[in-house]
Each structure stands twice: as C-alpha cells, then as structure tokens.
Scaffold this motif. Sequence first.
Motif: not given
Length: 299
Positions: A103-108, A118-120, A282-286
Amino acid sequence: MNLFLYLSVVIIWGTTWIAIYAQQAAGGSAVTVAVFWRFLLAAGVMLVALRLFKRLQSLTLRDHLFCLLQGCCVFGFNFVCFYHAAAWISSGLESVIFSMAVLYNALNSWIFFRQRPSARLFPAALLGIGGIVALFWHDLRDTQASAELLWGIGLSALGTLGFSFGNMISNRHQRVKRDVLTTNSYGMLYGALVMAALSLVQGESLQPTWNVQWLGALSYLAIFGSVIGFAAYFTLVGRIGSSQAAYCTLLFPLVALALSTRYEGYVWHASAILGLVMILLGNLVMFARWPTIRRRAIA
C-alpha cells in the motif's frame, strides 16, 4: 525468471526476521552497530564481486547522492526501526506490518511518479488497517504492555515507510538506466557509513559482538538477506514495477510467523488469525487480477 526472483525474496526475507531476533537476543553491540556491520559486509562482498566481474558501473555525483539517500532509507534508519521493534513485538508480527509495503508503494508511486492507484486502494487500506488492529487486539487489551506494543507497531510501520521510499529511489535509478547491483552496493556502503557515524556520535564502539549467535545471524543477514535478497527484489522492481514487486510481502509473513511460533513462542488467538486473513485479503483486493465478465451481445 520473475517467478524465481519472487520465490527467492519470499523465502529469504521470510527468514531474515527470525535472524534479526536472534542477533538482538545475543546482546552486546548497539542496534546501529549491528546495522553498520550488516551492510558494510554486504557492500564489501558486492563491490568486490562487481569489480572482479567488471560489472561495476560508474555513477555521476547526482547518482551517488541518490544512493546516499537510498542507503539512509532502506539500508540504515529503517532497519534501526525494525531492530528496536524486535524488542517489543515478535519478528513474525513485524513481518506482517511490513507486508503493508504494497500500500505504501502504491501511494508513493502516485506521489512521486504520477502512477495513479486503482480504485481498489481504499477498500484494501481499510482491510489492512483493520487487520493490524485485529492482529494485535489481544495484546492491546493488556494495558501494562500496550505502550511498548504501540512503540513496536509504530517503529515497524515507520521502517516500512523507509523501505517504500527506497523502492522509489530504486525506481529512479532504473528509469535512468543505472545498474541495480551497482546502486545497491553503493547504497549499502553509504547506509553503513551513516550508521557508523551515528554510532560514534552516540559514544558506541564499532566493535562487533564476538559470539557465535551474533556473528551467525550477521552473516545470514548480510549475505542472504542483503546481497541476495535485495538484489532479487530490486531486480524484480525493475522488471514488474514497485507496486507489483511488493506483492511478495504477502507471502513471507506466513514464513516468518511460522518461525516465530516455533522459536519465539508466538501464541495464535482467534483475533490474530482474523487479522492476518484481513491483511492478506486487503493486499489481494489491491493487486489480484480479477477476471472480467463480458456481456453477450443481444441479437
């Protein structure tokens, strides 16, 4: 090749957490000294090997400054956080918090490279945060241990953020065609030197702890955890991107928690199992690839 790199990271980094615990349990040297020796040894091995095989790429001053920043983020201060956190929470639980790097990597990636998540992300983040609360719920109810527990959680989360920043810098290196092994080597060297300076400022001796457990853990962390593990991971970052590469952090908490149960006496409670499931979900959804449903055209 991607699968081999992925599995290598899962197995190696799934076992390094227990090695950190073992080194801390051996006592002796300060945390900054332990991190200094880990990355000095790793950098030395890599720089010598790259020089021998004529793979050491020359870098510009700007590149070296980014390597210094990478060293502070991912080969220095983040591990100071992880090593200190090991005194308050189990190594397996540290690895679970580290899995939030996806999640950190997606935001950064969104912030630094304009790669819109993504919207996920929102439902995934809710599951992840809820999972961490559930994972630690049994311990949070114990008011006597709650302060130390929160320190352990906070330091692990802060260390994971540093790791994510290091991912972004590695992305930068590979976008400008810098060799990942070269930049890793200099990053480790600079991280080690920063840790040495910090140790000396604090009045700590740089002398290692001369016992088998401490030195054995150091060797494993330096060679397998650092030289091989980081080379495999950052190569994967260059091949598939930081967000997808961080997906491997989904699996190695299972390895780390299994070892923590065996060697640290970690006790599973119903809330802990629920929390682990929520974090993985949560990570699977992402990041999971969901099949698309195609509507049949009506004749």
